[in-house]
Design a protein around this motif. Structure first.
Motif, mmCIF file in Angstrom:
data_model
loop_
_atom_site.group_PDB
_atom_site.id
_atom_site.type_symbol
_atom_site.label_atom_id
_atom_site.label_comp_id
_atom_site.label_asym_id
_atom_site.label_seq_id
_atom_site.Cartn_x
_atom_site.Cartn_y
_atom_site.Cartn_z
ATOM 1 N N ASP A 27 0.620 -1.049 0.101
ATOM 2 C CA ASP A 27 -0.052 -0.044 0.019
ATOM 3 C C ASP A 27 0.845 1.196 0.009
ATOM 4 O O ASP A 27 0.689 2.028 -0.734
ATOM 5 C CB ASP A 27 -0.967 0.030 1.195
ATOM 6 N N ARG A 30 2.355 1.998 -3.492
ATOM 7 C CA ARG A 30 1.340 2.632 -4.376
ATOM 8 C C ARG A 30 1.257 4.101 -3.847
ATOM 9 O O ARG A 30 1.205 4.979 -4.918
ATOM 10 C CB ARG A 30 -0.023 1.938 -4.159
ATOM 11 N N ILE A 31 1.126 4.515 -2.863
ATOM 12 C CA ILE A 31 0.827 5.959 -2.260
ATOM 13 C C ILE A 31 2.303 6.477 -2.893
ATOM 14 O O ILE A 31 2.025 7.753 -3.312
ATOM 15 C CB ILE A 31 0.717 5.916 -0.782
ATOM 16 N N GLN A 32 3.619 5.966 -2.370
ATOM 17 C CA GLN A 32 4.648 6.875 -2.812
ATOM 18 C C GLN A 32 4.619 7.127 -4.209
ATOM 19 O O GLN A 32 5.270 8.244 -4.900
ATOM 20 C CB GLN A 32 5.735 6.094 -2.264
ATOM 21 N N SER A 33 4.381 5.864 -5.248
ATOM 22 C CA SER A 33 4.522 6.260 -6.579
ATOM 23 C C SER A 33 3.491 7.079 -7.076
ATOM 24 O O SER A 33 3.659 8.013 -7.855
ATOM 25 C CB SER A 33 4.171 4.794 -7.204
ATOM 26 N N SER A 34 2.330 7.259 -6.495
ATOM 27 C CA SER A 34 1.311 8.110 -6.964
ATOM 28 C C SER A 34 1.585 9.616 -6.432
ATOM 29 O O SER A 34 1.377 10.770 -7.270
ATOM 30 C CB SER A 34 -0.184 7.909 -6.404
ATOM 31 N N GLN A 35 2.062 9.791 -5.201
ATOM 32 C CA GLN A 35 2.630 10.967 -4.834
ATOM 33 C C GLN A 35 3.581 11.548 -5.843
ATOM 34 O O GLN A 35 3.592 12.753 -5.949
ATOM 35 C CB GLN A 35 3.219 11.094 -3.353
ATOM 36 N N ARG A 37 4.494 10.572 -8.870
ATOM 37 C CA ARG A 37 4.134 11.159 -10.250
ATOM 38 C C ARG A 37 2.930 12.201 -10.290
ATOM 39 O O ARG A 37 3.078 13.153 -11.243
ATOM 40 C CB ARG A 37 3.014 9.895 -10.609
ATOM 41 N N GLY A 38 2.529 12.537 -9.305
ATOM 42 C CA GLY A 38 1.738 13.687 -9.221
ATOM 43 C C GLY A 38 2.393 14.996 -8.584
ATOM 44 O O GLY A 38 1.409 15.874 -8.093
ATOM 45 N N ALA A 48 3.488 10.443 1.906
ATOM 46 C CA ALA A 48 3.783 9.101 1.610
ATOM 47 C C ALA A 48 4.908 8.476 2.603
ATOM 48 O O ALA A 48 4.874 7.361 2.740
ATOM 49 C CB ALA A 48 4.903 9.462 0.180
#
Length: 73
Positions: A27, A30-35, A37-38, A48
């Motif tokens: 989990d 996924r949060i770190q990756s999303s942060q 990228r955005g 994150a």
């Protein structure tokens, strides 16, 4: 609600108090990756980083941990 001074009208677990699903390393990843990228907050005090800390804590405490790790022997 009588006798319940911490009622949560929305019914969710926001605020980090009790129950719900524990944060896993997967989990947190996924949060770190999303942060990242955005253009999110990637500081050591950002969400994150806190997610990563919670995932590691839960894995070390016998929680869900990383269930689908890559690599091996």
């Amino acid at each position: 609600m009588p006798g319940n001074s911490t009622s949560n009208p929305s019914g969710n677990n926001a605020g980090g108090g009790g129950g719900g699903k524990q944060m896993t390393s997967s989990d947190a990843s996924r949060i770190q990756s999303s942060q990242a990228r955005g253009d999110g907050d990637m500081t050591s005090s950002g969400f994150a980083a806190r997610a990563q800390s919670a995932g590691a804590h839960n894995a070390n405490a016998g929680g869900q941990g990383q269930t689908q790790g890559k690599g091996g022997k």
